[in-house]
Design a protein around this motif. Structure first.
Motif, PDB file in Angstrom:
ATOM      1  N   MET A 135       0.840  -1.214   0.000  1.00 34.29           N
ATOM      2  CA  MET A 135       0.000   0.000   0.000  1.00 34.29           C
ATOM      3  C   MET A 135       0.868   1.254   0.000  1.00 34.29           C
ATOM      4  O   MET A 135       1.699   1.418   0.896  1.00 34.29           O
ATOM      5  N   PRO A 136       0.726   2.147  -0.975  1.00 30.32           N
ATOM      6  CA  PRO A 136      -0.093   2.029  -2.187  1.00 30.32           C
ATOM      7  C   PRO A 136       0.687   1.322  -3.298  1.00 30.32           C
ATOM      8  O   PRO A 136       1.888   1.113  -3.172  1.00 30.32           O
ATOM      9  N   SER A 137       0.001   0.985  -4.366  1.00 29.18           N
ATOM     10  CA  SER A 137       0.648   0.304  -5.483  1.00 29.18           C
ATOM     11  C   SER A 137       1.442   1.307  -6.322  1.00 29.18           C
ATOM     12  O   SER A 137       0.874   2.220  -6.910  1.00 29.18           O
ATOM     13  N   HIS A 178      -1.285  -7.206  -5.177  1.00 25.60           N
ATOM     14  CA  HIS A 178      -1.997  -6.164  -4.436  1.00 25.60           C
ATOM     15  C   HIS A 178      -3.458  -6.504  -4.217  1.00 25.60           C
ATOM     16  O   HIS A 178      -4.032  -7.350  -4.908  1.00 25.60           O
ATOM     17  N   TYR A 179      -4.046  -5.784  -3.248  1.00 23.69           N
ATOM     18  CA  TYR A 179      -5.494  -5.722  -3.104  1.00 23.69           C
ATOM     19  C   TYR A 179      -5.964  -4.568  -3.984  1.00 23.69           C
ATOM     20  O   TYR A 179      -5.187  -3.652  -4.291  1.00 23.69           O
ATOM     21  N   ALA A 180      -7.221  -4.598  -4.374  1.00 24.41           N
ATOM     22  CA  ALA A 180      -7.729  -3.539  -5.256  1.00 24.41           C
ATOM     23  C   ALA A 180      -7.554  -2.159  -4.619  1.00 24.41           C
ATOM     24  O   ALA A 180      -7.244  -1.177  -5.309  1.00 24.41           O
ATOM     25  N   LEU A 181      -7.710  -2.081  -3.296  1.00 28.61           N
ATOM     26  CA  LEU A 181      -7.596  -0.800  -2.594  1.00 28.61           C
ATOM     27  C   LEU A 181      -6.213  -0.188  -2.766  1.00 28.61           C
ATOM     28  O   LEU A 181      -6.081   1.041  -2.841  1.00 28.61           O
ATOM     29  N   ASP A 182      -5.177  -1.019  -2.844  1.00 28.10           N
ATOM     30  CA  ASP A 182      -3.817  -0.503  -3.049  1.00 28.10           C
ATOM     31  C   ASP A 182      -3.728   0.296  -4.336  1.00 28.10           C
ATOM     32  O   ASP A 182      -3.076   1.351  -4.393  1.00 28.10           O
ATOM     33  N   TYR A 184      -6.355   1.697  -6.010  1.00 25.53           N
ATOM     34  CA  TYR A 184      -7.201   2.894  -5.930  1.00 25.53           C
ATOM     35  C   TYR A 184      -6.466   4.023  -5.211  1.00 25.53           C
ATOM     36  O   TYR A 184      -6.479   5.177  -5.658  1.00 25.53           O
ATOM     37  N   VAL A 185      -5.841   3.690  -4.083  1.00 25.26           N
ATOM     38  CA  VAL A 185      -5.123   4.695  -3.297  1.00 25.26           C
ATOM     39  C   VAL A 185      -3.941   5.237  -4.095  1.00 25.26           C
ATOM     40  O   VAL A 185      -3.696   6.448  -4.126  1.00 25.26           O
TER      41      VAL A 185
END
Length: 238
Positions: A135-137, A178-182, A184-185
């Motif tokens: 986090m983040p990507s 990654h998770y999708a949230l990574d 997006y952020v």
């Protein structure tokens, strides 16, 4: 293998996605070289280079430390017994084995890289690019920056890069990084940096030429040291 007709369910589609994901490194370097050395719009060039540096400082260093987390590929290794992403990683390994047995050149190359990064983490190594914080990507962050900059330069080129950003976003999740949230952020933080830099960067001033020279010199020195292939003679551009 079953369900090969479904998008990304086939080994080959996963391998192609992994190919585009790995090409990110080379595309990022080409993008940086072009905007550093070839583009004559000084304001656009400096906005891009400053945004690039801030993304790595804010997103890739400060935020990666404050929001430290591990992606799906490392979750079950770090939290023994979790098994939340065991199915995902098992499918990717099965697909890679299938591709190897069938003699394909392409494979799920992320698996080897993930193993290497985990070994570095387990050995408490501090080697360059050996971190596992998700986090983040930064893949999505840089892809977003490339899309923003190229769209400001040429809209049709920018649209291609926005499509590439989506591919990177999907690949980061599909390949277990990654998770999708990574993503997006990473995208939102990069957009915020881009807007801030373009608002604060002076468009016309007596000090601008000297400011431009300083940033160009910094990037020139940095690229000379980090030139990964040693194939570019940066002296030709200055």
């Amino acid at each position: 293998m079953e369900n090969d007709t479904l998008f990304f369910s086939s080994p080959l589609s996963s391998a192609i996605l992994n190919l585009f994901y790995n090409l990110w490194f080379f595309i990022s370097w080409i993008f940086l070289i072009v905007f550093t050395c070839l583009y004559k719009n000084i304001v656009m060039r400096e906005a891009t280079l400053i945004s690039f540096l801030l993304c790595w400082i804010i997103n890739g260093s400060v935020s990666a430390t404050l929001l430290a987390s591990v992606g799906p590929c490392f979750y079950d290794l770090l939290y023994q017994g979790g098994n939340q992403f065991n199915d995902l990683m098992s499918i990717l390994k099965q697909q890679n084995t299938y591709l190897e047995n069938e003699g394909y050149f392409l494979g799920i190359w992320s698996l080897n890289t993930q193993d290497m990064l985990w070994q570095s983490y387990a050995l408490i190594s501090s080697e360059f690019a050996s971190g596992i914080s998700a986090m983040p990507s930064m893949h999505v962050s840089m892809a977003t920056l490339m899309a923003l900059a190229t769209y400001s330069l040429k809209k049709w080129v920018g649209l291609i890069f926005w499509l590439y950003m989506v591919v990177i976003m999907v690949g980061s999740v599909h390949l277990g990084w990654h998770y999708a949230l990574d993503g997006y952020v990473g995208a939102l933080m990069t957009i915020a940096i881009w807007i801030m830099v373009n608002k604060l960067l002076p468009k016309k001033s007596k000090q601008y030429k000297s400011l431009s020279f300083i940033y160009s010199l910094i990037m020139y020195k940095t690229l000379r040291k980090l030139n990964p292939l040693g194939l570019v003679n940066f002296d030709l551009f200055y």
